[in-house]
Design a protein around this motif. Sequence first.
Motif, short mmCIF file in Angstrom:
data_model
loop_
_atom_site.label_atom_id
_atom_site.label_comp_id
_atom_site.label_asym_id
_atom_site.label_seq_id
_atom_site.Cartn_x
_atom_site.Cartn_y
_atom_site.Cartn_z
N GLY A 61 0.80 -1.22 0.00
CA GLY A 61 0.00 0.00 0.00
C GLY A 61 0.83 1.27 0.00
O GLY A 61 2.05 1.24 -0.19
N GLU A 62 0.18 2.39 0.23
CA GLU A 62 0.83 3.69 0.28
C GLU A 62 0.67 4.26 1.68
O GLU A 62 -0.15 3.78 2.46
N TYR A 63 1.46 5.29 2.00
CA TYR A 63 1.33 5.88 3.32
C TYR A 63 1.48 7.40 3.26
O TYR A 63 1.99 7.96 2.29
N GLN A 64 1.02 8.04 4.32
CA GLN A 64 1.10 9.50 4.41
C GLN A 64 1.34 9.89 5.86
O GLN A 64 0.82 9.28 6.80
N LYS A 65 2.16 10.93 6.06
CA LYS A 65 2.45 11.44 7.40
C LYS A 65 2.09 12.92 7.47
O LYS A 65 2.55 13.71 6.64
N SER A 66 1.23 13.27 8.43
CA SER A 66 0.81 14.67 8.59
C SER A 66 1.24 15.15 9.98
O SER A 66 0.68 14.72 10.98
N PRO A 67 2.25 16.03 10.06
CA PRO A 67 2.76 16.50 11.36
C PRO A 67 1.94 17.66 11.93
O PRO A 67 1.38 18.48 11.20
N PHE A 68 1.87 17.70 13.27
CA PHE A 68 1.16 18.77 13.97
C PHE A 68 1.98 19.20 15.20
O PHE A 68 2.69 18.39 15.79
N LYS A 69 1.85 20.45 15.56
CA LYS A 69 2.61 20.97 16.70
C LYS A 69 2.05 20.53 18.04
O LYS A 69 2.78 20.38 19.01
N THR A 70 0.73 20.35 18.09
CA THR A 70 0.10 19.99 19.36
C THR A 70 -0.70 18.70 19.26
O THR A 70 -1.15 18.31 18.17
N LEU A 71 -0.88 18.05 20.40
CA LEU A 71 -1.68 16.83 20.45
C LEU A 71 -3.12 17.12 20.08
O LEU A 71 -3.76 16.32 19.38
#
Length: 279
Positions: free
Chosen positions: A57-67
């Motif tokens: 499959g494929e994957y994606q990473k989405s970063p965020f500063k806060t929980l």
Amino acid sequence: AEVAKGPKYYYDALMVKIDVKRFFAGFANFYKMQLLHNKKQNVFVVWTRWGKIGDEGEYQKSPFKTLEEAEKEYKKAFKQKTGNDWDKIDSFERKPNKYQLKELEGKAIVKKDDKLKFSTRNINMGKLLTPIKLSKSPKSALPEVVQALLSSVIDTKLLDAKLKRVTKINREIILTAIDSKYINDAQEILLKLEEVIAKMSEAEKDNKDLETYKSAVNKAYDLSNSFYEILSPTGFAYSKIPPIIDQNELEQSRKVLQDLIDLEVAFKIILGAKLQSKQ
């Protein structure tokens, strides 16, 4: 990075979506999602992976500063995929044309007493199927006939052959798949399919009863989806996933379940024996 934990559960879920009549070859996809915390960088990442069951499959990473931001995105994606609220996951319901929840926190979900329970039967199957050296075991007090029967049941070569025959089953979660709860659910589905296929056959003989035939076929498709959702087929990543709409496919599916029943019994015996050998 480590999986972040909410008020009740870790943000870690695996979902499947099966539709045997969609497109030419059918549709059998998975969707894995996690909310990760990178402590070194103090960043939160919503990580998702999706594709055909049995494929990378494929994957994606989405970063965020806060929980809080990451939680909001995670819950939004979960809602979009399943039609359910993450905060109400204990009352998860299967929705039409949506993903079905398969695992939570790496544990298989079993519905019992209208509440979700989580199976912890995550065992390395390769290590489990290593041959048992009976010569190093204490002499058995059981009758020779019983010993012979048990030897045939736990023969690791025969068990491995069964696993290879059941190529439609996801080997990575095989011990989850052969949980008695799943087998019982799958057996009930096949009993319903037997009735539906009989109706299809009767309606097919009567050319005038076209509506009954169409209704039975659609029911068989829906039941096929439910059956495959339980067993998570990997053998159809690049081939057509067959709907269970005739006696031949029904018998093949029954053989798969019988192999799984045999494997469940054998695994329990092997696990017990290996545990006893360490005491």
